[in-house]
Design an enzyme around this catalytic site. Sequence first.
Site, PDB file in Angstrom:
ATOM      1  N   ARG A   1     -11.080  86.138 -22.073  1.00  0.00           N
ATOM      2  CA  ARG A   1     -11.514  86.015 -23.252  1.00  0.00           C
ATOM      3  C   ARG A   1     -13.100  86.984 -23.605  1.00  0.00           C
ATOM      4  O   ARG A   1     -13.794  87.063 -22.545  1.00  0.00           O
ATOM      5  CB  ARG A   1     -12.316  84.229 -23.476  1.00  0.00           C
TER       6      ARG A   1
ATOM      7  N   ASP B   1     -10.146  94.038 -23.648  1.00  0.00           N
ATOM      8  CA  ASP B   1      -9.042  93.821 -24.214  1.00  0.00           C
ATOM      9  C   ASP B   1      -9.067  92.492 -25.147  1.00  0.00           C
ATOM     10  O   ASP B   1      -8.490  92.347 -26.041  1.00  0.00           O
ATOM     11  CB  ASP B   1      -7.958  92.897 -23.767  1.00  0.00           C
TER      12      ASP B   1
ATOM     13  N   GLU C   1     -13.902  88.880 -32.402  1.00  0.00           N
ATOM     14  CA  GLU C   1     -12.639  89.570 -32.734  1.00  0.00           C
ATOM     15  C   GLU C   1     -11.327  88.474 -33.465  1.00  0.00           C
ATOM     16  O   GLU C   1     -10.750  89.124 -34.007  1.00  0.00           O
ATOM     17  CB  GLU C   1     -11.578  89.249 -30.832  1.00  0.00           C
TER      18      GLU C   1
HETATM   19  P1  NAD Z   1      -5.363  79.622 -14.464  1.00  0.00           P
HETATM   20  O1  NAD Z   1      -5.779  78.902 -15.429  1.00  0.00           O
HETATM   21  O2  NAD Z   1      -4.041  80.274 -14.204  1.00  0.00           O
HETATM   22  O3  NAD Z   1      -6.219  80.493 -13.819  1.00  0.00           O
HETATM   23  C1  NAD Z   1      -7.850  80.518 -14.448  1.00  0.00           C
HETATM   24  C2  NAD Z   1      -8.936  80.392 -12.543  1.00  0.00           C
HETATM   25  O4  NAD Z   1      -9.767  80.403 -12.737  1.00  0.00           O
HETATM   26  C3  NAD Z   1      -8.314  79.290 -12.527  1.00  0.00           C
HETATM   27  O5  NAD Z   1      -7.396  79.492 -11.002  1.00  0.00           O
HETATM   28  C4  NAD Z   1      -9.265  78.746 -12.319  1.00  0.00           C
HETATM   29  O6  NAD Z   1      -9.964  77.414 -11.247  1.00  0.00           O
HETATM   30  C5  NAD Z   1     -10.521  79.034 -12.840  1.00  0.00           C
HETATM   31  N1  NAD Z   1     -11.729  78.825 -12.762  1.00  0.00           N
HETATM   32  C6  NAD Z   1     -12.076  77.892 -13.952  1.00  0.00           C
HETATM   33  N2  NAD Z   1     -13.822  77.815 -14.282  1.00  0.00           N
HETATM   34  C7  NAD Z   1     -13.992  78.959 -13.061  1.00  0.00           C
HETATM   35  C8  NAD Z   1     -15.141  79.445 -13.152  1.00  0.00           C
HETATM   36  N3  NAD Z   1     -15.781  78.353 -13.552  1.00  0.00           N
HETATM   37  N4  NAD Z   1     -15.566  79.896 -12.340  1.00  0.00           N
HETATM   38  C9  NAD Z   1     -14.609  80.753 -12.032  1.00  0.00           C
HETATM   39  N5  NAD Z   1     -13.108  80.710 -11.885  1.00  0.00           N
HETATM   40  C10 NAD Z   1     -13.301  79.290 -12.832  1.00  0.00           C
HETATM   41  O7  NAD Z   1      -4.933  80.791 -15.981  1.00  0.00           O
HETATM   42  P2  NAD Z   1      -4.477  82.134 -16.043  1.00  0.00           P
HETATM   43  O8  NAD Z   1      -3.019  82.018 -16.556  1.00  0.00           O
HETATM   44  O9  NAD Z   1      -5.019  82.687 -14.545  1.00  0.00           O
HETATM   45  O10 NAD Z   1      -5.684  83.270 -17.560  1.00  0.00           O
HETATM   46  C11 NAD Z   1      -6.724  83.685 -17.471  1.00  0.00           C
HETATM   47  C12 NAD Z   1      -7.027  83.931 -18.634  1.00  0.00           C
HETATM   48  O11 NAD Z   1      -6.694  85.062 -19.366  1.00  0.00           O
HETATM   49  C13 NAD Z   1      -6.939  82.179 -19.302  1.00  0.00           C
HETATM   50  O12 NAD Z   1      -8.348  81.321 -19.658  1.00  0.00           O
HETATM   51  C14 NAD Z   1      -6.550  83.347 -20.859  1.00  0.00           C
HETATM   52  O13 NAD Z   1      -7.944  82.933 -22.148  1.00  0.00           O
HETATM   53  C15 NAD Z   1      -7.073  85.228 -20.692  1.00  0.00           C
HETATM   54  N6  NAD Z   1      -5.563  85.887 -20.498  1.00  0.00           N
HETATM   55  C16 NAD Z   1      -5.924  86.734 -21.593  1.00  0.00           C
HETATM   56  C17 NAD Z   1      -4.658  87.576 -21.876  1.00  0.00           C
HETATM   57  C18 NAD Z   1      -4.115  88.477 -23.408  1.00  0.00           C
HETATM   58  O14 NAD Z   1      -3.230  88.888 -23.524  1.00  0.00           O
HETATM   59  N7  NAD Z   1      -5.899  88.955 -23.101  1.00  0.00           N
HETATM   60  C19 NAD Z   1      -3.659  86.639 -21.994  1.00  0.00           C
HETATM   61  C20 NAD Z   1      -3.716  85.760 -21.398  1.00  0.00           C
HETATM   62  C21 NAD Z   1      -3.733  84.947 -20.534  1.00  0.00           C
END
Ligand code: NAD
Length: 338
Positions: A235, A259, A264
């Site tokens: 994000r 990305d 955005e």
């Molecule tokens: P997920 O929920 O499986 O993983 C997120 C991880 O972050 C979890 O393990 C959580 O414990 C950890 N976390 C939470 N707070 C934290 C902190 N303060 N410090 C360190 N770690 C922390 O999510 P995911 O499916 O792996 O997705 C991750 C991110 O990718 C999403 O939040 C979303 O914003 C982003 N995303 C982007 C796209 C894109 O097209 N660019 C697509 C999908 C997701």
Amino acid sequence: MRIAVFNTKPYDRRFLDQANAAFGHDLHFLEPRLEPGTVSLAAGHGAVCVFVNDIVDAAVLETLAAGGTRLVALRCAGFNNVDLAAALRLGIDVVRVPAYSPHAVAEFTIGLLLAVDRHIPRAWARVRDNNFALDGLIGRNLHGRTVGVVGTGKIGALVARSLRAGFGCEVLASDLYPDPALEALGVRYVPRDTLLREAEIVTLHCPLTPDTRHLIDTAAIAAARDGLVVVNTSRGALIDTAALIEGLKSRKIGAVALDVYEQEADLFFEDLSNEIVSDDQFQRLLTFPNVLVTGHQAFLTEEALAAIAQTTLRSVADAEAGRMLANRVDSGWIAPSK
Ligand code: NAD
């Protein structure tokens, strides 16, 4: 159920129509994004379906509730654009697609890292101009470099695994919940400050929360190693863009691949090639030779779009039938400050 599908592009329609053959919902595709000025279009629809940059704040939710909407279905994983406390108060359920294809995002992340680190877009532009000189295109091996992965959930774990087991990097990780399978591979969990201080490359995969907002800021950049490479496919607001630009200007930061971008919502997913873009910060970012930006496309694979459509429409069917909502965004996610 009648669903107002906001912010739709041709590819959304294609995959939602295909998946809907099994559900028979009444899909009403709308091009504008959901925001205060467009929310009236949802009147009479039991559900609205939205994406990452639609505005689902308290005012929008109040209008939705008044118009009979009982479900907000996010066709994405992140839900930082929804006022969950207001939704709870108004009796509107919020569902998302927690995992559609973490591989899509993880693979794109590695692609961005390699592209910016090995100057692939610049090389391509040169070759198209019959300029085969290699000056300025010297890269670094990934093998042996120290990469910090912030957030090792579904996407971050795949990235960490690929970097560690595939490329032979030293991988540092930070997460609230360390993953023993990654530790067994040699990934080392360290406090976030240590990670940001020791890593040569940082890649962000945590959600946007009050704790992670601007986690890359002036202080983090000052404490980082010289030549830090920053990759963000999570994000935009995880990074303080003004601080990033200063870090690039001072050459403290060696390269950046994004990305996602803090502002955005005013830019991405639209063709603005005939417009004057007034976001000076974004335009400044594009002037650096060591910055690579893509427009939030890491999720964009056939497999991911099919899975997003399927999960979203199933959630709506579950809501309509009064079944348990497996992908409901739990009110436990509401930040205490809200
Ligand atoms: P997920 O929920 O499986 O993983 C997120 C991880 O972050 C979890 O393990 C959580 O414990 C950890 N976390 C939470 N707070 C934290 C902190 N303060 N410090 C360190 N770690 C922390 O999510 P995911 O499916 O792996 O997705 C991750 C991110 O990718 C999403 O939040 C979303 O914003 C982003 N995303 C982007 C796209 C894109 O097209 N660019 C697509 C999908 C997701």
